[in-house]
Structure formats: C-alpha cells, structure tokens
Enzyme design. Structure first.
Site, mmCIF file in Angstrom:
data_model
loop_
_atom_site.group_PDB
_atom_site.id
_atom_site.type_symbol
_atom_site.label_atom_id
_atom_site.label_comp_id
_atom_site.label_asym_id
_atom_site.label_seq_id
_atom_site.Cartn_x
_atom_site.Cartn_y
_atom_site.Cartn_z
ATOM 1 N N CYS A 167 8.266 20.584 -0.130
ATOM 2 C CA CYS A 167 8.438 21.444 -1.308
ATOM 3 C C CYS A 167 7.725 22.776 -1.092
ATOM 4 C CB CYS A 167 7.899 20.754 -2.564
ATOM 5 S SG CYS A 167 8.907 19.360 -3.095
ATOM 6 N N ARG A 192 -5.887 -12.835 -2.373
ATOM 7 C CA ARG A 192 -6.510 -13.073 -1.068
ATOM 8 C C ARG A 192 -6.942 -11.773 -0.393
ATOM 9 N NH1 ARG A 192 -0.995 -13.215 0.482
ATOM 10 N NH2 ARG A 192 -0.650 -12.187 2.487
ATOM 11 N N CYS A 209 -3.478 -3.476 -2.523
ATOM 12 C CA CYS A 209 -2.507 -2.873 -1.598
ATOM 13 C C CYS A 209 -1.204 -2.544 -2.307
ATOM 14 C CB CYS A 209 -2.172 -3.837 -0.459
ATOM 15 S SG CYS A 209 -3.608 -4.409 0.461
ATOM 16 N N CYS A 210 -0.545 -1.483 -1.838
ATOM 17 C CA CYS A 210 0.761 -1.142 -2.379
ATOM 18 C C CYS A 210 1.763 -2.255 -2.069
ATOM 19 C CB CYS A 210 1.245 0.180 -1.802
ATOM 20 S SG CYS A 210 1.393 0.191 -0.014
ATOM 21 N N GLY A 220 0.348 -3.377 21.662
ATOM 22 C CA GLY A 220 0.000 -2.733 22.912
ATOM 23 C C GLY A 220 0.879 -1.509 23.068
#
Lengths: 143, 386
Positions: free
Chosen positions: B90, B197, B208-209, B127
């Site tokens: 924007c 948890r 958390c989202c 990795g």
C-alpha cells in the site's frame, strides 16, 4: 522430566565464507570473526566486516563460554529429526566475546534451564560422506 | 506536496473462505480483486498497477499473476517481506501513484495454507543446502519457537505473566465472536489458554494463530480520484517500513521493526498515539501483539503486560486492537497483513456492525513478516477519514 533426548542434528553446509566456523567446530573450537580494520567481532561469518565493509577479517578461537540470553523448550516440531527429540531446548547464548549464537542447551533437564545460566560449548561431530570434518555447536551447563 | 493524505484506500475485500480445497491461490486473488473493485466502483480495466505476494509465488510470481488476470500494468511490485508485504504494498502503491507512475493499484493476496496442510508454525527446521541458513537449520528453529524466545526474555526481564499474554488471545476471540466471518468464534478464558498444551514454552496452543485458507484485495488510488468513487476514501496519512535481523550477532530481541517503521509513520501523519482510535497489528502469537504495541509507542518496552490487561485492547477499551478477531481467531492463511488494512478501512468507513469502534477516525495498521526472534520486517500505515 528426562534429560533432553540426544538428537542427531541435520547436516550443515559451508560456503567459503562460513567454512572457518564449521571447521573450527569440527576441531572442538568456537570460531568467531574480528575485523582488523575496525575491531568489530561478528557472527554469522561473512567475507566482509558488517560494520565497515572491510575485507580484512580474521578468524579467532573464542572462549566457548557464555550465558543463556533466552530460550524456549520446544514441545512441538513436526519435522524429523526434531519431532522425536521434543522437548528440546533451543536458545541464544550470549558469548563472552559479544555475539549471540543460536544453539541448543544439552546435558541438563529442560526444566532447569534459566536465562543468565552459565554455559560452555559442546560439539557434536557430524557423520558425513563428503569428507568434511564439521560439528554442530551446542552448549551445556558450565561446571 | 507530501505523500501524507495524497492517496487513499478506495476499495477492500476480505475473501470469505477459510477452507478452499477447490480453489487455487490465484483464483482466490482474482475473486478478491473482483470484490475490492466492486467495493470501489471500479473495473479490472481501470487497474494499471499490480502488487501481490503469497506463500508459494516464486521469483517471477507477480508476472504469472498478471498473466492469470490478463493484466498489462504500468507498474508491478512483487515485494515479499513476509506477512507484512501487503501493508508495504500500500505504501509502495501510494508512492508510485503520487509520483505519477500509475493511477489505480490492486494489492492481492491468496492462500490455501490450511487445505494444503502447509505447516506454517511448527514445520520449519529442515536441513538445507543454504550456508547462511545452516546456522539455524541444525537447531530445529520453528516460527513459534522464535517468538517464544522473545516471550521468555520479556517475562524474565519485565515480569510479564502468561496470564497477560493469555488475555490477548481471549480478547481476540471475543472480537471474533462479533465477526460472523471469523473461523473461531466460541469464547475462551484465560484458563483455557493456560491449560492448552505448550507448543514452544512459554507459548501455548491458544497463544498461537490459527491456520486457515483465505485472501483479500485492496485498491489504492489518488485522493483526487477516490473522492469520486463509490465508498468514502480512507486516506493514507503515514507509512513506514523496517527490517530487524541478527545484525553482527547481538540484536535486542525486544526491539521490533514496529519501532522504526512506526516512528516514521506517526511523524509523517503528524498524529499522536493518543489520537489513534483503533490498532490492527499482526497477531501471529500473543507476544507479537504485546511487543508491537510497545514498539509502536503505545507504552514503554516492559509495560506491555499491564497495557494489554484490564480490557484496554478490547472493543470499548482505550485502544481496541484487531476487531476482526485477528490471526488468533478470525483467519490466518500464512501472511495476514492484508487483513489489517482491510479491517482498518472497514472500521474507518463505519461498516463493522457489532464490532464497530464508535466514531473511528484514525487507525494504525502494523504488519510483521518473518519471525521476531530471527529476522523480520515491519510495515506501518496510519489511515484516517475526515
């Protein structure tokens, strides 16, 4: 809680710039860089000084001593080999020389890890087929 | 003439999907484009600038997107700095329009993160053959883990409590309950958060989202043109961008990109923090909200725990935050910065029904991309209506 399960860390890959660090770890040394022009000590390793862009850089062996800057006890990571190693302690360690390095804290119960705790470097040599003598740097509580 | 107030958000659209196994990213973007253009009273033929990013678009992704939409824009920008990208788009659009390089900019986002089972938060740490990433990859760095280290440091240094972080999640869920489109609407309590948890201590599941599919679109044009369009123009009054990273190895993990970007945005807009009616801030995790509000200057670093307590950031509070329910409860398709601008715009136009902030005139939107504890970007917009 049990001691952090032993984890075989994934293979690392070195560029020309980072080779000194991994080869040092392979010898059981924590190798950092210092700019001979302005004195900046830096990590991660680069081909130039990240303060003044001088190419006049030396590697040196750091003390391997530090303190836990911050950490997290990881209870969920879906990617092998970490999934089987949970809970493991991921941390930033403040080295005596200045830089903070991302690492694991091993050799103690995850529940006993504290910010500010004194730690020393611990090296896990890598089993490799390319002939490189690299190790992954972890830290454990100082005696 | 200053960029401040020269351009406006003329149209927005939040795609209603939260689960779209039958759609592609580009399809979600195209449907969102239609929605935002309809909202503005414009047609696809009016668009002469294209901005976009997604979790899977490659180096030439923006060109592929132009092809998909059959657009031949005069200005293209596929900047991808993580979830904050669209807030930055924007800004870039406003600058380009102000410079006379284009007239009508379309900013697009689409994602099928949930229906393609993309592991956004806890699936990193592979990795890698990248030498730079080899300083992370042996350690199983996860998105949530990097933020958890910031939370741990904040708690140690300032005595911030898990209950205070939890109140952020509870507040976002309360707002989601007022948003019919939100994915998670059932009320939760502080105890629910603390008894969920641990994912990466000290962050719990409900810190958390969520993960969803989704997308959205924004139309940016000059203030002059926006005045003649369908909806009330929402002016871009201030903007700023920044990056934070590991520096030479000793960053302060409690300093966010929100500080540098926010200071510039507030200075450009010429407004005070106390003038702001609502804040839309990226809430990948509860700690992200707390640290962003500190770094944007709504309180000092270290005071965030108290600041988010006592209902201050809820609807009806001193600084309502994330009225749509945020990434914690409304939607989180991986890069939710676009929704910060969309909800701020709708709030400033007074279209938000039960979750409407009364008489909202001035809003701040701040996106964070990447991960706080490793490297991240920040993008701030100050938006306002007359």
């Amino acid at each position: 809680m049990a001691e952090t399960p032993e984890l075989v860390h994934p293979q690392v890959y070195a560029s020309w710039e980072t080779r000194g660090y991994w080869e040092g770890a392979g010898r059981g040394e924590l190798v950092l860089q210092r700019c001979l022009s302005c004195g900046t000590v830096q990590h991660k390793p680069r081909g130039v000084c990240a303060s003044c862009l001088s190419g006049d850089i030396e590697h040196f062996v750091a003390s391997g001593r530090g303190t836990v800057y911050t950490f997290t006890v990881t209870h969920q990571n879906m990617v092998p080999p970490f999934a089987a190693a949970c809970p493991y302690v991921m941390a930033y360690v403040q080295t005596e020389e200045g830089p903070r390095v991302l690492t694991h804290i091993v050799g103690c119960d995850p529940a006993d890890v504290r910010i500010g705790m004194a730690v020393v470097a611990d090296y896990q040599p890598q089993q490799r087929t390319d002939g490189e003598q690299f190790a992954v740097v972890r830290f454990r509580p100082a005696d | 003439m200053s960029l401040s107030g020269a351009c406006a958000i003329a149209g927005v659209y939040e795609h209603p999907t939260r689960w779209a196994p039958d759609k592609t990213e580009f399809q979600i973007m195209a449907e969102s484009a239609k929605g935002a253009l309809d909202d503005a009273g414009l047609a696809i033929g009016d668009v002469d600038a294209l901005f976009g990013a997604s979790m899977t678009m490659g180096a030439m992704g923006i060109v592929e997107l132009a092809e998909y939409l059959n657009l031949k824009p005069n200005y293209i920008d596929g900047t991808n700095i993580g979830g904050s990208s669209f807030v930055a788009h924007c800004t870039h659009a406003a600058a380009a329009i102000h410079a006379g390089l284009c007239d009508v900019a379309l900013v697009l986002y689409g994602s099928t993160a949930a229906s393609t089972a993309m592991a956004i938060g806890t699936g990193m740490g592979h990795g890698t053959r990248n030498a730079w990433e080899s300083f992370q990859s042996p350690y199983g760095m996860t998105t949530v883990g990097s933020y958890a280290m910031v939370a741990q440091l904040h708690m140690e240094k300032y005595g911030t409590k898990p209950e205070q972080l939890a109140e952020i999640a509870v507040t976002m869920r309360r707002h989601a309950g007022l948003n019919p489109a939100a994915k998670m609407r059932a009320p939760i309590t502080v105890d629910d958060v603390l008894s969920s948890r641990l994912i990466s201590a000290p962050l719990h599941l409900l810190d958390c989202c969520i993960i969803s599919d989704g997308g959205g679109a924004i139309v940016v044009t000059s203030m002059e043109r926006a005045r003649d369009l369908k909806k009330k123009p929402v002016q871009i009054l201030g903007c700023g961008e920044s990056v934070c990273h590991q520096e030479i190895g000793a960053p302060d993990l409690l300093t966010m990109g929100a500080r540098q970007a926010g200071e510039r945005a507030f200075a450009m807009a010429g407004v005070q923090r106390s003038d702001i009616d609502l804040a839309m801030v990226y809430d990948s995790f509860t700690i992200t909200v707390l640290s962003t509000l500190e770094n944007l200057g709504f309180c000092e670093v270290g005071e965030g725990g108290d600041f988010v307590s006592g209902g201050r950031i809820g609807l009806g509070g001193e600084l309502p935050v994330n009225l749509d329910g945020g990434g914690l409860s409304n939607n989180h398709p991986g890069m939710r910065g676009i929704f910060l601008v969309i909800e701020a715009t709708k709030q400033l136009r007074g279209e938000c029904g039960d979750r409407q902030v009364k008489d909202a005139k001035l809003a701040v939107a701040h996106g964070t991309g990447g991960t706080l504890g490793v490297a991240h970007s920040g993008a701030t917009l100050i938006l306002g209506v007359d």
